[in-house]
Write an enzyme that holds these catalytic residues in place. Structure first.
Site, PDB file in Angstrom:
ATOM      1  N   LYS A 206      -1.956  -8.038 -10.867  1.00 23.57           N
ATOM      2  CA  LYS A 206      -1.234  -8.648 -11.988  1.00 23.57           C
ATOM      3  C   LYS A 206      -1.339 -10.177 -11.912  1.00 23.57           C
ATOM      4  CE  LYS A 206       3.444  -8.718 -13.903  1.00 23.57           C
ATOM      5  NZ  LYS A 206       4.777  -8.155 -13.801  1.00 23.57           N
ATOM      6  N   GLU A 212      -4.263 -10.473  -0.036  1.00 25.46           N
ATOM      7  CA  GLU A 212      -4.991  -9.303   0.471  1.00 25.46           C
ATOM      8  C   GLU A 212      -6.052  -8.862  -0.542  1.00 25.46           C
ATOM      9  OE1 GLU A 212      -1.769  -9.724   0.184  1.00 25.46           O
ATOM     10  OE2 GLU A 212      -0.630  -8.806   1.804  1.00 25.46           O
ATOM     11  N   GLY A 267       4.887  -4.338 -11.319  1.00 26.24           N
ATOM     12  CA  GLY A 267       3.783  -3.749 -10.554  1.00 26.24           C
ATOM     13  C   GLY A 267       4.021  -2.287 -10.217  1.00 26.24           C
ATOM     14  N   ARG A 268       5.235  -1.977  -9.748  1.00 26.61           N
ATOM     15  CA  ARG A 268       5.515  -0.600  -9.306  1.00 26.61           C
ATOM     16  C   ARG A 268       5.699   0.365 -10.476  1.00 26.61           C
ATOM     17  NH1 ARG A 268       9.217  -4.235  -8.210  1.00 26.61           N
ATOM     18  NH2 ARG A 268      11.393  -4.099  -8.855  1.00 26.61           N
ATOM     19  N   GLU A 353      12.000  -1.028  -3.628  1.00 28.19           N
ATOM     20  CA  GLU A 353      11.737  -2.366  -4.146  1.00 28.19           C
ATOM     21  C   GLU A 353      12.688  -2.667  -5.309  1.00 28.19           C
ATOM     22  OE1 GLU A 353       7.433  -3.384  -3.685  1.00 28.19           O
ATOM     23  OE2 GLU A 353       7.726  -4.200  -5.688  1.00 28.19           O
ATOM     24  N   HIS A 384       7.371  21.459  10.638  1.00 29.12           N
ATOM     25  CA  HIS A 384       6.930  21.564  12.031  1.00 29.12           C
ATOM     26  C   HIS A 384       7.010  20.214  12.735  1.00 29.12           C
ATOM     27  CE1 HIS A 384       5.506  25.703  11.421  1.00 29.12           C
ATOM     28  NE2 HIS A 384       5.384  25.278  10.173  1.00 29.12           N
ATOM     29  N   LYS A 512       4.723 -12.608   0.431  1.00 35.08           N
ATOM     30  CA  LYS A 512       3.405 -13.095   0.006  1.00 35.08           C
ATOM     31  C   LYS A 512       3.120 -14.501   0.527  1.00 35.08           C
ATOM     32  CE  LYS A 512       2.780 -10.183  -3.993  1.00 35.08           C
ATOM     33  NZ  LYS A 512       2.326 -10.043  -5.358  1.00 35.08           N
TER      34      LYS A 512
END
Ligand code: G6Q
Length: 550
Positions: A206, A212, A267-268, A353, A384, A512
Site C-alpha cells: 500500500k 522488507e 492492509g489487513r 492489529e 495431538h 516499521k
C-alpha cells in the site's frame, strides 16, 4: 460520549457475574428447552452454534442492551456509508465497498467510490484472463507460468491464506508463490524454482515504502535484469498494487501495470482489492467474484439484520461475555479442514492489529480488557499437540471450531472422521469428565479402590469450557468470503463496544521504523545509545561475524 463501563447494561452484566461464575454448562444444558435451537442461527449457508457458551436470556438481554448503549447501529451505518471512522488517520473504512456487488453508490467526501472500484475490477479481470490464457507473455514471448507475490502483513496474509484454502478450486494453470519476510532463504528458494522469462512479480505494498517488501522487490528486479540484461523486461514481469503511484513508477513499474489501492482500505482488510490478484490469477476471476459475493452477502446480513439475529454481533457479544465472565485473555480458532490451516494466522492479524488497543477513542486509558490473543492451528493436528492444555490446563481458552458439512475433496470416510472429531472435542470441552464418571470407568476396567483414588484426579476433566462451532456447507469461494466477513464484522463490533480505534495500527507503524537505526550499526561503525542488552546483542553479532584466527 458514554463510557462502556459506565453504561447501564455493563453494570447489569457485572451484577450477573458472581452467579454465572458458579454455573456449569452441563447444568445449562440440563435445563428445559433446546439450547441448540435457541442459540444457533444460519446465515448464507453458515451455521453458527453458540449454545456451548454460558449464555442465558438475562445475559443476552444485557449484551444486546450494551450494543444500544454504545450506539452500535449508528457505528455500523457510519462504516458502510463511508464516514471517516478511522479517526486517528482521518480515513473512511470501506473494505465493504470493494465487494459491494449491489453497486449502489458509496460516498467518501462527496465522491462515489464505486466507479473507481469497478474500473480496477475490470483491469484485474483483463490481467487475470491474459495471464491465465497465455496472452500476457514474458520478454522472450513465452507465457507466464508463475506468479510471485512480494508483500508482507496485510499485503501477504490474505492472498496467501485464500489461495491455500481454495486450492481445490484451482486448475494449476499458474503456480503462485509468496515472499514476505527478509530472510534471504525465502526469496532464494522461490527464485531457484522459477524461470525469469515466465514469471510475473506482483509488488504488493500500500505504501510502497515497507522495507522488507522493497528489499525483496529490489532483489527480484536485480535477478530479472541479470537474467535478461534489458530494462524493458520489467514491463513484462512486474506489476504493483499500491496507493503510492509515484514510488511504484520510480521503482520501474510501467504506469499501466500499477493497480490502485485506496487509503480507505486497511492492509489487513485489503485482499478484496487488487491485493487479491494472486487469488484471482490462481482460481480464475469468476471464483474471485464468488469470494466477493459471499462477503457481500455477509455484509448485507450484518448491516440489515436485527441485532438479535445478527451473526457477527452475536459472535462479538459471546466473546465479550467470555472475556468478562471467564477473564479469558485468549481465543483459539480450530479449523477442522487442512486447507484452512492458515486461517487462524489470518484472523490473528485482523483481530489483534485491530483491537490490541489500550486507549479509548478519546485517547483515555481503558480499564477493561480489549482484544484477546488470537491463536490456532488445524484442529485435527492440534488434538495431538496442545489440546491437553485446552482440556486440563489452568488457563481457560474459549474456542471457535470451524468445519464443513461436505468436503471439497471427498475421499472415503475421511470427512466423517474429521468432523466427528470436531464435534466430539466441543462436547468434551463442555461436559468434561467428572470424578464419578472417571471412577466408574476405572472400576469397570477392574481397578481397585486405592488405585482409582490415585489415578482419578489426573483423569478428571472439569469441562465448562465454552466454544462456538461454525459449520459451512462446503469450503468454497463464496462461503470462505462470507466466513472472513463474519470475523471482520465481529472484530468491528467488539471495537465499537470497547470504544477503541479498530482501524489504525500505530504499533505496526512503530515496528516499521525501529530496525533502521540498528541496521546502520550492524553494517557500519555507527554507534547509537542503547540499553545494555541491545548493545550486547549488537556487539556480539558483529564480533561473531568477524573472521576468526583459529
Ligand atoms: C495491516 C497493516 C500491515 C501492513 C503491512 C504492509 O493492516 O497495516 O500489516 O499491511 O505492514 O504494508 P504495505 O502494504 O504498506 O507494504
Amino acid at each position: 460520549m458514554l463510557k462502556l463501563n459506565q453504561s447501564y447494561h455493563w453494570g447489569q452484566l457485572q451484577q450477573l457475574l458472581p452467579r454465572y461464575r458458579q454455573q456449569h454448562l452441563r447444568e445449562l444444558f440440563a435445563e428445559p428447552g433446546n439450547r441448540f435451537e435457541r442459540y444457533s442461527l444460519e446465515v448464507d449457508n453458515i451455521l453458527l452454534d453458540y449454545s456451548k457458551n454460558c449464555i442465558t436470556e438475562p445475559i443476552l438481554t444485557h449484551l444486546f442492551g450494551l450494543t444500544r448503549d454504545m450506539n452500535l447501529p449508528a457505528a455500523v451505518e457510519a462504516m458502510f456509508s463511508g464516514e471517516l471512522i478511522n479517526k486517528t488517520e482521518q480515513r473512511a473504512v470501506l473494505h465493504t465497498a470493494l465487494r459491494n456487488r449491489s453497486n449502489v453508490p458509496v460516498m467518501v467526501n462527496q465522491t462515489d467510490v464505486m466507479p473507481a472500484i469497478n474500473t480496477e475490477l475490470q483491469r484485474m479481470r483483463l490481467l487475470v484472463e491474459q495471464v491465465r490464457n497465455g496472452d500476457w507473455v514474458g520478454y522472450s514471448g513465452k507465457p507466464i507460468t508463475d506468479v510471485v507475490n512480494i508483500g508482507i502483513g496485510g499485503s501477504n496474509l490474505g492472498p496467501r491464506m485464500v489461495t491455500e484454502a481454495l486450492r481445490a478450486y484451482a486448475d494449476d494453470r499458474i503456480r503462485v508463490h509468496f515472499i514476505s519476510n527478509v530472510d534471504g532463504a525465502d526469496i532464494s528458494r522461490v527464485l531457484a524454482s522459477i524461470s525469469p522469462g515466465q514469471v510475473l512479480f506482483i509488488v504488493a505494498s500500500k505504501t510502497f515504502t515497507t522495507t522488507e517488501t522493497m528489499l525483496n522487490a529490489h532483489t527480484a528486479r536485480n535477478w530479472l535484469l541479470a537474467a535478461t540484461g534489458e530494462q524493458i523486461a520489467l514491463k513484462h514481469h512486474f506489476i504493483a498494487v499500491s496507493s503510492n503511484r509515484p514510488l511504484a513508477k520510480a521503482f520501474g513499474i510501467a504506469p499501466e501495470n500499477i493497480f490502485t489501492l485506496w487509503d480507505w482500505v486497511g492492509g489487513r482488510y485489503s485482499f478484496w482489492s487488487a491485493i487479491g490478484l494472486p487469488i484471482a490469477i490462481y482460481l480464475g476471476f469468476a471464483q474471485f467474484e464468488a469470494l466477493l459475493s459471499g462477503a457481500h452477502a455477509m455484509d448485507q446480513h450484518f448491516r440489515y439484520q436485527p441485532l438479535e439475529k445478527n451473526a457477527p454481533v452475536i459472535l462479538a457479544l459471546v466473546g465479550i461475555w467470555n472475556s468478562l465472565l471467564l477473564k479469558a485473555q485468549s481465543q483459539v480458532i480450530l479449523p477442522y479442514d487442512a486447507s484452512l490451516a492458515s486461517f487462524p494466522a489470518y484472523i490473528q492479524q485482523a483481530d489483534m492489529e485491530s483491537n490490541g488497543k489500550h486507549v479509548d477513542r478519546q485517547g483515555q486509558p481503558v480499564d477493561y480488557a480489549t482484544g484477546p490473543i488470537i491463536w490456532g492451528h488445524s484442529g485435527m493436528d492440534g488434538q495431538h499437540a496442545f489440546y491437553q492444555f485446552l482440556h486440563q490446563g489452568k488457563v481457560l481458552v474459549p474456542t471457535d471450531f470451524i468445519g464443513s458439512v461436505a468436503s471439497s475433496v471427498p475421499l472415503g470416510n475421511h470427512h466423517e472422521q474429521l468432523i466427528s472429531n470436531c464435534f466430539a472435542q466441543s462436547e468434551a470441552l463442555m461436559n468434561g469428565l467428572s470424578e464419578v464418571e472417571v471412577s466408574a470407568q476405572l472400576k469397570a476396567q477392574g481397578m481397585d479402590a486405592t488405585a482409582i483414588a490415585k489415578l482419578a484426579p489426573h483423569k478428571i476433566h472439569a469441562g465448562n469450557r465454552p466454544s462456538n462451532t461454525l459449520l459451512l456447507q462446503r469450503l468454497e469461494p463464496r462461503s470462505l468470503g462470507a466466513l472472513i466477513a463474519l470475523y471482520e464484522h465481529k472484530i468491528m463490533v467488539q471495537g465499537v463496544l470497547w470504544d477503541i480505534c479498530s482501524f489504525d495500527q500505530w504499533g505496526v507503524a512503530l515496528g516499521k521504523t525501529l530496525a533502521q537505526a540498528i541496521l546502520a550499526e550492524l553494517t557500519s561503525t555507527t554507534c547509537h545509545r542503547h540499553d545494555d542488552s541491545t548493545r550486547g546483542l549488537i556487539d556480539y553479532f558483529k564480533a561473531a561475524r568477524q573472521p576468526r584466527d583459529d
